[in-house]
Write a protein that holds these residues in place. Structure first.
Motif, mmCIF file in Angstrom:
data_model
loop_
_atom_site.group_PDB
_atom_site.id
_atom_site.type_symbol
_atom_site.label_atom_id
_atom_site.label_comp_id
_atom_site.label_asym_id
_atom_site.label_seq_id
_atom_site.Cartn_x
_atom_site.Cartn_y
_atom_site.Cartn_z
ATOM 1 N N GLY A 148 78.824 71.946 23.807
ATOM 2 C CA GLY A 148 79.562 70.707 23.640
ATOM 3 C C GLY A 148 80.448 70.420 24.836
ATOM 4 N N PRO A 149 80.823 69.153 25.022
ATOM 5 C CA PRO A 149 81.680 68.787 26.152
ATOM 6 C C PRO A 149 83.068 69.425 26.081
ATOM 7 C CG PRO A 149 81.308 66.904 24.696
ATOM 8 C CD PRO A 149 80.444 68.021 24.207
ATOM 9 N N ASP A 150 83.465 69.875 24.872
ATOM 10 C CA ASP A 150 84.767 70.534 24.708
ATOM 11 C C ASP A 150 84.686 72.047 24.899
ATOM 12 O OD1 ASP A 150 83.382 71.311 22.454
ATOM 13 O OD2 ASP A 150 84.899 70.646 21.029
ATOM 14 N N GLY A 151 83.488 72.534 25.289
ATOM 15 C CA GLY A 151 83.312 73.965 25.523
ATOM 16 C C GLY A 151 82.793 74.733 24.313
ATOM 17 N N THR A 152 82.635 74.056 23.176
ATOM 18 C CA THR A 152 82.109 74.720 21.979
ATOM 19 C C THR A 152 80.617 74.974 22.138
ATOM 20 O OG1 THR A 152 83.735 73.575 20.610
ATOM 21 C CG2 THR A 152 81.846 74.549 19.464
ATOM 22 N N ASP A 153 80.178 76.188 21.799
ATOM 23 C CA ASP A 153 78.763 76.540 21.808
ATOM 24 C C ASP A 153 78.228 76.528 20.385
ATOM 25 O OD1 ASP A 153 78.669 76.863 24.547
ATOM 26 O OD2 ASP A 153 78.922 79.042 24.468
ATOM 27 N N TYR A 154 77.043 75.958 20.229
ATOM 28 C CA TYR A 154 76.380 75.880 18.927
ATOM 29 C C TYR A 154 75.081 76.672 19.008
ATOM 30 C CZ TYR A 154 79.651 72.003 18.493
ATOM 31 O OH TYR A 154 80.791 71.238 18.482
ATOM 32 N N GLN A 155 75.025 77.803 18.289
ATOM 33 C CA GLN A 155 73.826 78.633 18.263
ATOM 34 C C GLN A 155 72.763 77.898 17.435
ATOM 35 O OE1 GLN A 155 74.169 81.425 20.166
ATOM 36 N NE2 GLN A 155 76.263 80.699 20.428
ATOM 37 N N GLU A 156 71.539 77.846 17.948
ATOM 38 C CA GLU A 156 70.461 77.131 17.270
ATOM 39 C C GLU A 156 69.186 77.976 17.299
ATOM 40 O OE1 GLU A 156 70.884 74.029 15.852
ATOM 41 O OE2 GLU A 156 72.968 73.945 16.540
ATOM 42 N N TRP A 157 68.366 77.777 16.288
ATOM 43 C CA TRP A 157 67.122 78.528 16.162
ATOM 44 C C TRP A 157 66.088 77.618 15.513
ATOM 45 C CZ3 TRP A 157 66.177 83.628 17.495
ATOM 46 C CH2 TRP A 157 64.961 84.152 17.067
ATOM 47 N N ILE A 158 64.937 77.495 16.140
ATOM 48 C CA ILE A 158 63.835 76.715 15.561
ATOM 49 C C ILE A 158 62.620 77.624 15.458
ATOM 50 C CG2 ILE A 158 62.143 74.894 16.086
ATOM 51 C CD1 ILE A 158 64.456 73.179 17.087
ATOM 52 N N THR A 159 61.967 77.576 14.309
ATOM 53 C CA THR A 159 60.677 78.237 14.118
ATOM 54 C C THR A 159 59.633 77.142 13.942
ATOM 55 O OG1 THR A 159 61.718 80.139 13.045
ATOM 56 C CG2 THR A 159 59.346 79.835 12.668
ATOM 57 N N TRP A 160 58.589 77.189 14.748
ATOM 58 C CA TRP A 160 57.515 76.196 14.685
ATOM 59 C C TRP A 160 56.596 76.550 13.520
ATOM 60 C CZ3 TRP A 160 59.360 72.736 17.815
ATOM 61 C CH2 TRP A 160 60.023 73.113 18.978
ATOM 62 N N ARG A 161 56.412 75.638 12.567
ATOM 63 C CA ARG A 161 55.614 75.922 11.369
ATOM 64 C C ARG A 161 54.225 75.314 11.422
ATOM 65 N NH1 ARG A 161 59.571 75.514 6.312
ATOM 66 N NH2 ARG A 161 58.997 77.642 5.884
ATOM 67 N N GLU A 162 54.111 74.152 12.057
ATOM 68 C CA GLU A 162 52.812 73.488 12.178
ATOM 69 C C GLU A 162 52.806 72.722 13.499
ATOM 70 O OE1 GLU A 162 49.992 70.430 9.645
ATOM 71 O OE2 GLU A 162 52.147 70.078 9.658
ATOM 72 N N ILE A 163 51.686 72.796 14.219
ATOM 73 C CA ILE A 163 51.540 72.079 15.485
ATOM 74 C C ILE A 163 50.150 71.451 15.498
ATOM 75 C CG2 ILE A 163 51.487 72.267 17.986
ATOM 76 C CD1 ILE A 163 53.228 74.861 17.633
ATOM 77 N N VAL A 164 50.110 70.124 15.551
ATOM 78 C CA VAL A 164 48.852 69.386 15.620
ATOM 79 C C VAL A 164 48.946 68.428 16.815
ATOM 80 C CG1 VAL A 164 47.240 67.881 14.384
ATOM 81 C CG2 VAL A 164 48.653 69.498 13.090
ATOM 82 N N PRO A 165 48.584 68.920 18.032
ATOM 83 C CA PRO A 165 48.724 68.082 19.227
ATOM 84 C C PRO A 165 47.797 66.865 19.170
ATOM 85 C CG PRO A 165 48.332 70.389 19.809
ATOM 86 C CD PRO A 165 48.083 70.246 18.333
ATOM 87 N N PRO A 166 48.208 65.722 19.634
ATOM 88 C CA PRO A 166 49.567 65.302 19.965
ATOM 89 C C PRO A 166 50.203 64.517 18.828
ATOM 90 C CG PRO A 166 48.047 63.668 20.793
ATOM 91 C CD PRO A 166 47.224 64.704 20.046
#
Length: 175
Positions: free
Chosen positions: A74-92
């Motif tokens: 964040g612009p105020d210096g706060t860090d936000y931990q994030e995690w994404i797990t990909w469950r389905e991928i059908v390009p495009p």
């Protein structure tokens, strides 16, 4: 409800059912390019997140069952931990993912992104479902999920426009 976003195109957002938020936007590029910008870490780190935030990737594996472990700053210096797990991928055409603060976050939410052709453009529809109505309400009211989602898609639109311009510039210098 329709609002204007940074790219100048209209972004549409709605709160549906009691646990869901839907945000969509038309982006002026092919769905293949929009999909690529959403699925390659070299692109994601350039546009991901609401305005004013930056993203640092710790690990990225784009495959079903793979993960994206990252921090939003964040612009105020706060860090936000994030995690994404990909469950389905059908390009495009489609991506389904689980998004939380960590691998085992009990409050993680599910998102499905549809990349729909719209002539020479792409309509991206992001449908997010939270585990409970209360978590959805908190995300909307406390964390401004609708505005943040619209800004994120606006950043994607601006980034893809830049890629398209640069590609046109490169083609112009080849002749």
């Amino acid at each position: 409800m329709a609002t204007s976003s940074s790219g100048g195109e209209a972004a549409d957002a709605t709160v549906t059912a009691d646990r869901e938020v839907v945000i969509s936007r038309v982006i002026g590029a092919s769905r293949e390019l929009v999909f690529e910008a959403f699925t390659r870490v070299r692109h994601l780190s350039r546009w991901w997140g609401p305005e004013g935030l930056t993203t640092t990737t710790r690990s990225f594996e784009f495959r079903v069952g793979g993960t994206w472990d990252f921090v939003m700053h964040g612009p105020d210096g706060t860090d936000y931990q994030e995690w994404i797990t990909w469950r389905e991928i059908v390009p495009p055409a489609r991506i389904s993912l689980l998004h939380g603060e960590s691998r085992d976050d009990p409050n993680a939410f599910e998102s499905v992104l549809a990349f729909e052709p719209a002539g020479d453009e792409t309509r991206i529809v992001m449908r997010t479902v939270f585990p409970t109505k209360e978590l959805r309400d908190e995300a909307v009211e406390k964390y401004h999920a609708i505005e943040g989602g619209e800004q994120t898609l606006g950043n994607l639109a601006a980034y893809v426009a830049e890629l398209t311009r640069n590609e046109s510039d490169l083609k112009g210098t080849e002749s």
